[in-house]
Motif scaffolding. Structure first.
Motif, PDB file in Angstrom:
ATOM      1  N   GLY A  77       0.814  -1.207   0.000  1.00 27.91           N
ATOM      2  CA  GLY A  77       0.000   0.000   0.000  1.00 27.91           C
ATOM      3  C   GLY A  77       0.850   1.261   0.000  1.00 27.91           C
ATOM      4  O   GLY A  77       2.074   1.217   0.156  1.00 27.91           O
ATOM      5  N   PRO A  78       0.218   2.415  -0.179  1.00 28.53           N
ATOM      6  CA  PRO A  78       0.948   3.686  -0.128  1.00 28.53           C
ATOM      7  C   PRO A  78       1.474   3.930   1.281  1.00 28.53           C
ATOM      8  O   PRO A  78       0.806   3.629   2.263  1.00 28.53           O
ATOM      9  CB  PRO A  78      -0.121   4.722  -0.512  1.00 28.53           C
ATOM     10  CG  PRO A  78      -1.422   4.072  -0.159  1.00 28.53           C
ATOM     11  CD  PRO A  78      -1.230   2.602  -0.383  1.00 28.53           C
ATOM     12  N   LEU A  79       2.675   4.483   1.372  1.00 28.08           N
ATOM     13  CA  LEU A  79       3.282   4.744   2.681  1.00 28.08           C
ATOM     14  C   LEU A  79       3.877   6.146   2.719  1.00 28.08           C
ATOM     15  O   LEU A  79       4.579   6.563   1.802  1.00 28.08           O
ATOM     16  CB  LEU A  79       4.386   3.730   2.983  1.00 28.08           C
ATOM     17  CG  LEU A  79       3.980   2.374   3.552  1.00 28.08           C
ATOM     18  CD1 LEU A  79       5.219   1.506   3.736  1.00 28.08           C
ATOM     19  CD2 LEU A  79       3.253   2.539   4.867  1.00 28.08           C
ATOM     20  N   LYS A  80       3.570   6.861   3.799  1.00 29.59           N
ATOM     21  CA  LYS A  80       4.218   8.143   4.068  1.00 29.59           C
ATOM     22  C   LYS A  80       5.306   7.961   5.125  1.00 29.59           C
ATOM     23  O   LYS A  80       6.475   8.242   4.899  1.00 29.59           O
ATOM     24  CB  LYS A  80       3.175   9.164   4.541  1.00 29.59           C
ATOM     25  CG  LYS A  80       2.133   9.536   3.503  1.00 29.59           C
ATOM     26  CD  LYS A  80       2.727  10.388   2.407  1.00 29.59           C
ATOM     27  CE  LYS A  80       1.632  10.905   1.473  1.00 29.59           C
ATOM     28  NZ  LYS A  80       2.183  11.766   0.406  1.00 29.59           N
ATOM     29  N   GLU A  81       4.892   7.495   6.306  1.00 24.57           N
ATOM     30  CA  GLU A  81       5.820   7.293   7.422  1.00 24.57           C
ATOM     31  C   GLU A  81       5.431   6.028   8.186  1.00 24.57           C
ATOM     32  O   GLU A  81       4.283   5.578   8.136  1.00 24.57           O
ATOM     33  CB  GLU A  81       5.804   8.490   8.389  1.00 24.57           C
ATOM     34  CG  GLU A  81       6.247   9.807   7.785  1.00 24.57           C
ATOM     35  CD  GLU A  81       7.753   9.905   7.629  1.00 24.57           C
ATOM     36  OE1 GLU A  81       8.453   9.008   8.142  1.00 24.57           O
ATOM     37  OE2 GLU A  81       8.218  10.879   6.996  1.00 24.57           O
ATOM     38  N   ILE A 196     -13.473  11.710   6.503  1.00 29.04           N
ATOM     39  CA  ILE A 196     -12.257  12.515   6.427  1.00 29.04           C
ATOM     40  C   ILE A 196     -11.029  11.733   6.885  1.00 29.04           C
ATOM     41  O   ILE A 196      -9.899  12.136   6.631  1.00 29.04           O
ATOM     42  CB  ILE A 196     -12.385  13.796   7.270  1.00 29.04           C
ATOM     43  CG1 ILE A 196     -12.600  13.449   8.751  1.00 29.04           C
ATOM     44  CG2 ILE A 196     -13.502  14.679   6.741  1.00 29.04           C
ATOM     45  CD1 ILE A 196     -12.347  14.611   9.682  1.00 29.04           C
ATOM     46  N   LEU A 197     -11.260  10.617   7.586  1.00 37.41           N
ATOM     47  CA  LEU A 197     -10.133   9.803   8.049  1.00 37.41           C
ATOM     48  C   LEU A 197     -10.567   8.349   8.125  1.00 37.41           C
ATOM     49  O   LEU A 197     -11.563   8.017   8.781  1.00 37.41           O
ATOM     50  CB  LEU A 197      -9.650  10.272   9.421  1.00 37.41           C
ATOM     51  CG  LEU A 197      -8.365   9.602   9.926  1.00 37.41           C
ATOM     52  CD1 LEU A 197      -7.161  10.111   9.132  1.00 37.41           C
ATOM     53  CD2 LEU A 197      -8.159   9.837  11.422  1.00 37.41           C
ATOM     54  N   LYS A 198      -9.813   7.485   7.459  1.00 36.03           N
ATOM     55  CA  LYS A 198     -10.057   6.039   7.517  1.00 36.03           C
ATOM     56  C   LYS A 198      -8.940   5.415   8.355  1.00 36.03           C
ATOM     57  O   LYS A 198      -7.769   5.423   7.954  1.00 36.03           O
ATOM     58  CB  LYS A 198     -10.087   5.439   6.116  1.00 36.03           C
ATOM     59  CG  LYS A 198     -11.200   6.004   5.237  1.00 36.03           C
ATOM     60  CD  LYS A 198     -11.253   5.342   3.877  1.00 36.03           C
ATOM     61  CE  LYS A 198     -10.099   5.730   2.983  1.00 36.03           C
ATOM     62  NZ  LYS A 198     -10.135   7.162   2.584  1.00 36.03           N
ATOM     63  N   SER A 289      -6.614   2.473   3.925  1.00 32.17           N
ATOM     64  CA  SER A 289      -6.803   3.403   5.032  1.00 32.17           C
ATOM     65  C   SER A 289      -5.875   4.609   4.912  1.00 32.17           C
ATOM     66  O   SER A 289      -4.933   4.625   4.116  1.00 32.17           O
ATOM     67  CB  SER A 289      -6.544   2.685   6.368  1.00 32.17           C
ATOM     68  OG  SER A 289      -5.192   2.253   6.420  1.00 32.17           O
ATOM     69  N   ASP A 290      -6.164   5.638   5.709  1.00 38.25           N
ATOM     70  CA  ASP A 290      -5.263   6.793   5.818  1.00 38.25           C
ATOM     71  C   ASP A 290      -4.183   6.534   6.865  1.00 38.25           C
ATOM     72  O   ASP A 290      -3.064   7.028   6.749  1.00 38.25           O
ATOM     73  CB  ASP A 290      -6.054   8.045   6.205  1.00 38.25           C
ATOM     74  CG  ASP A 290      -7.073   8.432   5.151  1.00 38.25           C
ATOM     75  OD1 ASP A 290      -6.686   8.628   3.993  1.00 38.25           O
ATOM     76  OD2 ASP A 290      -8.274   8.516   5.490  1.00 38.25           O
ATOM     77  N   ILE A 291      -4.556   5.783   7.901  1.00 43.11           N
ATOM     78  CA  ILE A 291      -3.616   5.356   8.943  1.00 43.11           C
ATOM     79  C   ILE A 291      -3.896   3.889   9.238  1.00 43.11           C
ATOM     80  O   ILE A 291      -5.031   3.528   9.543  1.00 43.11           O
ATOM     81  CB  ILE A 291      -3.778   6.172  10.246  1.00 43.11           C
ATOM     82  CG1 ILE A 291      -3.648   7.677   9.987  1.00 43.11           C
ATOM     83  CG2 ILE A 291      -2.767   5.731  11.288  1.00 43.11           C
ATOM     84  CD1 ILE A 291      -3.900   8.526  11.229  1.00 43.11           C
ATOM     85  N   SER A 292      -2.874   3.037   9.143  1.00 41.05           N
ATOM     86  CA  SER A 292      -3.019   1.633   9.526  1.00 41.05           C
ATOM     87  C   SER A 292      -2.347   1.422  10.875  1.00 41.05           C
ATOM     88  O   SER A 292      -1.221   1.884  11.092  1.00 41.05           O
ATOM     89  CB  SER A 292      -2.376   0.714   8.485  1.00 41.05           C
ATOM     90  OG  SER A 292      -3.035   0.809   7.242  1.00 41.05           O
ATOM     91  N   SER A 313      -1.529   8.665   3.824  1.00 38.15           N
ATOM     92  CA  SER A 313      -2.066   9.790   3.054  1.00 38.15           C
ATOM     93  C   SER A 313      -1.745  11.100   3.755  1.00 38.15           C
ATOM     94  O   SER A 313      -1.314  11.122   4.918  1.00 38.15           O
ATOM     95  CB  SER A 313      -3.590   9.654   2.906  1.00 38.15           C
ATOM     96  OG  SER A 313      -4.212   9.806   4.184  1.00 38.15           O
ATOM     97  N   ILE A 314      -1.981  12.191   3.047  1.00 33.12           N
ATOM     98  CA  ILE A 314      -1.798  13.517   3.646  1.00 33.12           C
ATOM     99  C   ILE A 314      -2.740  13.693   4.827  1.00 33.12           C
ATOM    100  O   ILE A 314      -2.359  14.238   5.874  1.00 33.12           O
ATOM    101  CB  ILE A 314      -2.042  14.609   2.579  1.00 33.12           C
ATOM    102  CG1 ILE A 314      -0.987  14.540   1.493  1.00 33.12           C
ATOM    103  CG2 ILE A 314      -2.050  15.996   3.230  1.00 33.12           C
ATOM    104  CD1 ILE A 314      -1.228  15.482   0.330  1.00 33.12           C
ATOM    105  N   GLN A 315      -3.983  13.197   4.687  1.00 35.32           N
ATOM    106  CA  GLN A 315      -4.951  13.300   5.774  1.00 35.32           C
ATOM    107  C   GLN A 315      -4.472  12.542   7.006  1.00 35.32           C
ATOM    108  O   GLN A 315      -4.605  13.006   8.150  1.00 35.32           O
ATOM    109  CB  GLN A 315      -6.313  12.750   5.350  1.00 35.32           C
ATOM    110  CG  GLN A 315      -6.937  13.454   4.164  1.00 35.32           C
ATOM    111  CD  GLN A 315      -6.664  12.701   2.872  1.00 35.32           C
ATOM    112  OE1 GLN A 315      -5.512  12.507   2.484  1.00 35.32           O
ATOM    113  NE2 GLN A 315      -7.723  12.285   2.196  1.00 35.32           N
TER     114      GLN A 315
END
Length: 320
Positions: A77-81, A196-198, A289-292, A313-315
């Motif tokens: 999945g996409p990862l930011k941090e 707005i947040l998953k 999700s936005d945060i896992s 995600s940015i959110q």
């Protein structure tokens, strides 16, 4: 020809996300607890009504088709941090093994006047008391469950999303989020913007309720009297606790006193007993999700617990 959704049900692939129920143009799909299979699942009420139907249920079911490649996701999945951490007010409550981050996020969202949809204990009659609930009051946060490894229903989540007048935070396991996403992409993608947040729970598996009933039979516990089950707390892995009308029975899930004791546990709760849908899942990390969030499985320092937190995600980054 029967809809594909019927094959999903028959092969234990239904995870009770509710997408088929809400999309059915003939109100012909309900949620029921299958006493034979011991799971919550969809049920086609009258198969003759499916003749001539364009069957949108087949289009939204996450057990028929989920293409992460189409959504530009891979299995990671996409990862930011990636973070390891916990939240002091919730990490030592004994309910779960992780660091209390999910409860902290829910608490913050409620303080910001958001609605929160999450799985919650709502009834006393086990096993049918875990379902999607809309939280609008921070005092209800203690009703949130810890890790749940048995059958649950998320059927009402879509109704809560459609009816809420506020911005929403959604907390869900991967397959439920898959179904909800497919439903709104089919019906009205604008409704997804209300979320707005998953918050995605990292999930490995679940069992049918036959697992705990088989274990009860092997330990001479009357399963009818079981009112609640906990799989976490106490140590790194957690104890299996069966709360009955008068007594609570605790069993260590990793340290066994005899081969017989270990066999008794593993014959009911081994990976071979996972639900068929879980054995085939490719999305344990909840990539939509936005945060896992999940347990980091690190060595305990006293009672200190740690969560692994993946922002996607940015959110997700902004809220964390």
């Amino acid at each position: 020809m029967l809809p594909k959704i019927q094959k999903v049900i028959d092969s234990d692939q239904c995870i009770s996300c509710g997408a088929c129920h809400h999309i059915c143009p003939k109100s012909n799909i309900s949620l029921e607890f299958n006493e034979f299979r011991n799971v919550h699942e969809a049920k086609v009420l009258n198969q003759s009504l499916c003749e001539g139907c364009h069957r949108p249920c087949d289009e939204v079911c996450p057990s028929i088709d989920v293409s992460f490649e189409k959504w530009d996701f891979d299995r990671l999945g996409p990862l930011k941090e990636v973070f390891i951490g916990g939240f002091s007010s919730f990490r030592e409550n004994g309910i779960s093994s992780s660091g209390g981050v999910v409860r902290a996020i829910i608490s913050q969202a409620l303080q910001e006047d958001k609605d929160v949809i999450s799985l919650c204990k709502t009834k006393d009659n086990f096993p049918a008391h875990y379902e999607a609930v809309l939280f609008d009051d921070i005092t209800n946060i203690n009703k949130l469950p810890g890790s749940i490894y048995h059958s649950v229903s998320f059927f009402d989540a879509i109704s809560h999303i459609e009816n809420s007048k506020k911005e929403l935070v959604l907390v869900s396991i991967p397959c439920h989020l898959e179904g909800i996403t497919k439903y709104f992409m089919k019906k009205d993608q604008k409704l997804l913007d209300k979320i707005i947040l998953k918050v995605g729970i990292i999930c490995g598996w679940s069992y049918t309720n036959l697992s705990y009933k088989n274990f009860c039979a092997s330990t001479n516990i009357d399963s009818v009297k079981v009112k609640d089950i906990s799989y976490r707390g106490q140590n790194k892995i957690g104890y299996l606790e069966l709360s009955c009308e008068e007594d609570t029975y605790s069993f260590d899930r990793r340290n066994f006193n005899s081969p017989r004791e270990e066999l008794r546990y593993r014959s009911s709760f081994s990976s071979d007993m996972n639900r068929s849908r879980c054995l085939q899942c490719q999305n344990h990390l909840n990539v939509q999700s936005d945060i896992s969030i999940g347990d980091a499985w690190l060595k305990r320092l006293g009672s200190k617990k740690e969560s692994i937190i993946l922002t996607r995600s940015i959110q997700g980054e902004a809220f964390l």
